[in-house]
Design an enzyme around this catalytic site. Structure first.
Site, PDB file in Angstrom:
ATOM      1  N   ASP A   8      -0.598   7.999   8.752  1.00 16.31           N
ATOM      2  CA  ASP A   8      -0.107   8.809   9.868  1.00 16.31           C
ATOM      3  C   ASP A   8       0.158  10.194   9.290  1.00 16.31           C
ATOM      4  OD1 ASP A   8       0.991   9.675  12.309  1.00 16.31           O
ATOM      5  OD2 ASP A   8       3.003   9.127  11.645  1.00 16.31           O
ATOM      6  N   GLU A  69      -4.820   8.318  11.808  1.00 16.89           N
ATOM      7  CA  GLU A  69      -4.601   8.755  13.184  1.00 16.89           C
ATOM      8  C   GLU A  69      -5.231  10.127  13.393  1.00 16.89           C
ATOM      9  OE1 GLU A  69      -0.634   9.654  15.524  1.00 16.89           O
ATOM     10  OE2 GLU A  69      -0.822   7.499  15.086  1.00 16.89           O
ATOM     11  N   ASP A 141       7.212   7.199  11.043  1.00 16.55           N
ATOM     12  CA  ASP A 141       5.955   7.512  10.356  1.00 16.55           C
ATOM     13  C   ASP A 141       5.366   6.288   9.670  1.00 16.55           C
ATOM     14  OD1 ASP A 141       7.948   7.518   8.441  1.00 16.55           O
ATOM     15  OD2 ASP A 141       7.559   9.537   7.737  1.00 16.55           O
TER      16      ASP A 141
END
Length: 174
Positions: A8, A69, A141
């Site tokens: 992420d 992501e 996160d």
């Protein structure tokens, strides 16, 4: 056994999540942590820390595949640009080690885990905890990184069942 690293990306904190997938498709938690980039000097030094930190993590945990992501347009264009730079540094760390990179939008991850693309962070954290049998509250996160890894594991399993590659399994006609 396949090991998947989920990332992420962030310009201040990058979430890291690693899972193993057994032959039956069951996920097992291996590691999660934030890679803290604040306090590393100017922005270019933070990107350098991200590149080297991810490289060390890849060398330590030896993932087979990586899921990251995609960038979304957040609060401002400047934030999106910084996020894009961090994401680029993360992808460089991965491809420099000849690992495949699979990209998923946040809405795709939420849909895969929670069943709705508009799920909130708390719902994603909760579902990641259930799926990986983790106790306690996950940091956002780390939860997002584990979520993107789990999403890739699901897409990968579907692709294997269909006899196609992961990009074909996930792509939709526009």
């Amino acid at each position: 056994m396949t090991r998947i690293l989920g990332i992420d990306p962030g310009s201040q904190r990058t979430g890291i999540g690693i899972i193993d997938i057994d032959e039956g498709g069951r996920s097992r938690h291996v590691h999660h942590a934030p890679l803290i980039l604040l306090g590393e000097g100017d922005f270019s030094q933070r990107l350098k820390r991200l590149l080297h930190g991810l490289g060390e993590l890849i060398e330590t945990y030896r993932p087979d595949e990586v899921a990251i992501e995609k960038v979304f347009m957040g609060k401002s264009a400047a934030s999106a640009l910084k996020l894009g730079h961090a994401r680029g540094a993360a992808i460089c760390a991965v491809v420099m080690r000849d690992l495949p990179v699979h990209e998923y939008a946040a809405t795709e991850v939420k849909l895969a885990l929670v069943g709705k693309g508009g799920a909130d962070k708390v719902q994603v954290q909760h579902m990641v905890g259930i799926m990986l049998n983790l106790k306690g509250k996950l940091q956002p996160d780390a939860a997002d990184a584990l979520a993107v890894a789990i999403t890739h594991a699901h897409v990968r399993a579907t692709a294997q069942c269909l006899g196609v590659n992961t990009q074909q399994a996930w792509s939709r006609k526009k």
